[in-house]
Design an enzyme around this catalytic site. Sequence first.
Site, mmCIF file in Angstrom:
data_model
loop_
_atom_site.group_PDB
_atom_site.id
_atom_site.type_symbol
_atom_site.label_atom_id
_atom_site.label_comp_id
_atom_site.label_asym_id
_atom_site.label_seq_id
_atom_site.Cartn_x
_atom_site.Cartn_y
_atom_site.Cartn_z
ATOM 1 N N MET A 114 -5.264 -7.417 8.927
ATOM 2 C CA MET A 114 -4.679 -6.646 9.779
ATOM 3 C C MET A 114 -5.618 -5.594 9.808
ATOM 4 S SD MET A 114 -0.650 -7.322 9.194
ATOM 5 C CE MET A 114 -0.810 -6.818 7.401
ATOM 6 N N CYS A 169 10.343 -38.679 -10.920
ATOM 7 C CA CYS A 169 8.990 -39.285 -11.100
ATOM 8 C C CYS A 169 8.210 -39.291 -10.009
ATOM 9 C CB CYS A 169 9.054 -40.516 -11.882
ATOM 10 S SG CYS A 169 10.029 -41.709 -10.908
ATOM 11 N N LYS A 205 0.913 -1.022 0.000
ATOM 12 C CA LYS A 205 -0.063 0.005 -0.035
ATOM 13 C C LYS A 205 1.110 1.447 0.050
ATOM 14 C CE LYS A 205 -3.568 -0.173 2.576
ATOM 15 N NZ LYS A 205 -4.859 0.190 2.779
ATOM 16 N N HIS A 245 -15.574 -9.227 1.755
ATOM 17 C CA HIS A 245 -14.783 -9.760 2.319
ATOM 18 C C HIS A 245 -14.480 -11.310 1.881
ATOM 19 C CE1 HIS A 245 -13.230 -12.574 5.521
ATOM 20 N NE2 HIS A 245 -12.269 -11.801 5.475
ATOM 21 N N SER A 260 16.204 -41.722 -12.314
ATOM 22 C CA SER A 260 15.137 -40.874 -12.005
ATOM 23 C C SER A 260 14.856 -40.850 -10.565
ATOM 24 C CB SER A 260 13.925 -41.638 -12.677
ATOM 25 O OG SER A 260 12.799 -41.145 -12.377
ATOM 26 N N ARG A 317 -3.024 2.825 8.852
ATOM 27 C CA ARG A 317 -3.385 1.650 7.792
ATOM 28 C C ARG A 317 -2.209 0.555 7.787
ATOM 29 N NH1 ARG A 317 -7.919 2.823 4.310
ATOM 30 N NH2 ARG A 317 -8.663 5.037 4.609
ATOM 31 N N TYR A 337 14.277 -34.121 -17.406
ATOM 32 C CA TYR A 337 12.660 -34.171 -17.541
ATOM 33 C C TYR A 337 12.036 -34.167 -16.368
ATOM 34 C CZ TYR A 337 12.868 -39.283 -16.872
ATOM 35 O OH TYR A 337 13.296 -40.381 -16.640
ATOM 36 N N GLY A 381 -8.062 -7.419 4.787
ATOM 37 C CA GLY A 381 -8.874 -7.575 5.941
ATOM 38 C C GLY A 381 -8.203 -8.392 7.079
ATOM 39 N N ARG A 435 -3.238 -1.233 -6.621
ATOM 40 C CA ARG A 435 -2.216 -2.163 -6.686
ATOM 41 C C ARG A 435 -2.656 -2.985 -7.767
ATOM 42 N NH1 ARG A 435 -5.324 -5.356 -1.669
ATOM 43 N NH2 ARG A 435 -7.271 -5.268 -2.731
HETATM 44 C C1 PEP Z 1 8.865 -42.299 -5.400
HETATM 45 O O1 PEP Z 1 9.279 -42.759 -4.495
HETATM 46 O O2 PEP Z 1 9.105 -40.969 -5.479
HETATM 47 C C2 PEP Z 1 8.274 -43.072 -6.633
HETATM 48 C C3 PEP Z 1 8.050 -42.434 -7.805
HETATM 49 O O3 PEP Z 1 7.950 -44.429 -6.483
HETATM 50 P P1 PEP Z 1 6.787 -44.757 -5.372
HETATM 51 O O4 PEP Z 1 5.960 -43.485 -5.117
HETATM 52 O O5 PEP Z 1 5.917 -45.827 -6.386
HETATM 53 O O6 PEP Z 1 7.453 -45.460 -4.448
#
Ligand code: PEP
Length: 911
Positions: free
Chosen positions: A109, A863, A29, A468, A795, A98, A883, A107, A352
Amino acid sequence: MAAQETVDHKYVYDFSEGNKDLKELLGGKGANLAEMTNLGLPVPPGFTITTEACQAYLATGREPDGLAGQIEAHLESLERAMGKRLGDPQDPLLVSVRSGAKFSMPGMMETVLNVGLNDQSVEGLARQASGSAGQAASGGADRFAWDSYRRLIQMFGKTVCEVPGEEFEHALDEIKSARGTDNDLDLDADDLRGLVDAYKKIFLKHTGREFPQQPREQLDLAIRAVFESWNAERAVLYRRQERIPADLGTAVNVVTMVFGNLGPDSGTGVAFTRDPASGAQGIYGDYLANAQGEDVVAGIRNTVPLQELEQLDKSSYDELLGIMARLEEHYRDLCDIEFTIERGKLWMLQTRVGKRTAAAAFVIAGQLVDEGLIDLDEALHRVNGAQLAQLMFPRFQLDHEFAPVATGIGASPGAASGTVVFTSARAVELAAEGRSVILVRRETNPDDLNGMIAAKGILTSRGGKTSHAAVVARGMGKTCVSGADAIEVNVPAKRFTVAGQTVDEGDVVSIDGTTGKVYLGEVPVMPSEVVQYFEGSLDPEHIDNPLVRAVHRIMTHADGKRRLAVRTNADTGADAARARRFGAEGIGLCRTEHMFLGDRRELVERLILARAPGEREAALAALLPLQRADFEEIFREMDGLPVTVRLIDPPLHEFLPPLEQLAVNVAVAQERGEDVAKEEALLAAVRRMHEENPMLGLRGVRLGLVIPGLFAMQVRAIAEAAVSCTRGGGAAKPEIMVPLVGAVQELETVRAEAEKIIAEVVGDSGVEVLIGTMIEVPRAALTAGQIAEAAEFFSFGTNDLTQMGWGFSRDDVEGAFFWRYLELGIFGISPFESIDRDGVGRLIRIAAEEGRAARPGLKLGICGEHGGDPDSVHFFHEVGLDYVSCSPFRVPVARLEAGRAVVESGGSDSR
Ligand code: PEP
Ligand code: MG
């Protein structure tokens, strides 16, 4: 020396000294008031006390040295500029105090208005007001002055001295009912004078002291109360929800009062430069004549659309429109503003960059690109994955059976059905039982925050887009319908009535936060247009839907920018196909244990518990064609793209009959004198294999090394499926992944056997099969250099890495004690949801660096669940993974965030 430094430290900035980039120091503000002042816009003069002063106060419990003197100096210069003194009995300068933190906390504070009024200056204010054009009758001036005074005592009492607010409201209601009215404006000066007396008594009763008459004391106490409001319970809760750091503190703005309640030629309002719900261009706002600012936001009286100001006060309206256009161009974004008109003179009280719905964020970003105000990189920066995820929420599927019983304002989009509750406490209670609830209130206030968090949706009978309920729900991304005034809410009786029907607590209603419609009962839902677009059933080039067009444009840009590829976690052909339509560039995790459930469970049981010779081989032989068919289906759907198939990783208990159940069955059968030799053998085997900690037991590679032929069967099925797809004209790209590896020797053993099978099956088919490992045991991360010698890819299994990195059982801790950890701020978000950069993230960094050092070109992915979490995607970009892999529905979110990660880390525009 240190003391000298403290004294010299600058804690107070005049509005003319700041600018919009100083949000951290001056709060949002204050920084924006300074920016508007410097733009030459009509801002009432004032100054800002910095967040650093607040931090110092909160750390030590007292104002930092030098602050009082700096406030004095700035107050004096304010008084000189205005030609008035604070609380002067003849012609008082009044100020508002303020809060204003770096991040907006609507709202949450405190604000105290009309500071400087006392028993003398209230008379001076009345005399001054009576001289003004809009306040012809001095009765009106008296009324105004006493109304201002009673508001000061009320706000000061509640905010600064913790007097229960209901007491003041009760006294006001009493006077109104004595006068036979429910409108504040019907009270005259004498009524309000009486109310001031009543308020002072309430103040004395609760604080043991008279209401302070010294203006400077009022000011100092109000400033202190704003500092302290940073740690008020509701503010702490809001910060935790919104992930706002707890140590920022709030700035305090001391602003010359201007009055919207000086008569019919005064008023106050809020406005957006575009529609914050849809992003459409136009003028969106509410105006309330003869009122002060909090009346609009509190939804206490009904506002009129801003357009009507044109009739009421054309010159202020035109000036306001000019300022709004200027602000939007200056900020290059949607702005929201608060303004007051005092006797025909427009004052800007706040601006803002405005909060907006997810849909509006995309639409506005696209429009601003069209208008040449921002480029596509900036557009990408201004949207985020959480918003995209919201747009992928389903909406109601409506047919003739469902007629709305009321229509309010679509205050925050989405579709929500649930059990009606009328109090915050009940909402929390039922939500804890896993029920979906709709919190129904006349209007909400900050005390309802817990219930709003717990509820699926919020329905109010009063208040507009800026009430609100609307502001807070939008901020949380929660469905909200406000101002459904056909609904009569009776909280004590726990019911509401609408269109002649009664809805009791426990009944189900459905609310549509886009259209504002309210339905009785549960309405079925349908997918969003954005999902339809991702599914490929809407052509973005030929559809007249601004949202889909904007999403398409920004997603295309994100795809062009991102370095991270996005894969999906999918175990079936159907999931793989859907994810591919959502833009997945392969499968990062196909969990094969899911393929061993259902009918096949019995085979697995025989495999694991095999005693008789040949029993295991028979089970494996039966499983092989089934597995081959599973993989063929997936390879076909992901034709030409990599598919990482993980060898079976079941916690063993999931595949064996439950021990207790089995023991009971055997005992009962024995009792009946039946032949239980087979069951007893099974029970003995299950007992033998029973584990106290199955998550740390015989799973993953350990199981593969213990049960001969299990991994070999899977490797053969994968290779055979790949060959069959490739011979059929497709291109299968299998990557075999070994789970739960902690030592390179484990991987080497599996690899040696797998390579033989692959060589035998693949022959001259041209199929290439990579072999890699998950990194999900901390030891694997710490010995990544060795492991990389035997792995063509890593992975990161961040679910297990988090489990084993923190020592948190994934199945137990979130329900057991995470609430307490979140409450204590040990972490701001569950480490299972968003990657713990410092700890688990460090393991990932080490493994990535040491793995690549040992094997340049080592392919790196993730993953675990974190692969689709927006913040975590930025981290995986930073550490240089190739990835991320996530559930199909989160693939678009990951694509968007991977693009944003490039833009935000300063990557160049690839257009
Ligand atoms: C993990 O452990 O992140 C994984 C992908 O394997 P899971 O969740 O199947 O144990
Ligand atoms: Mg795992």
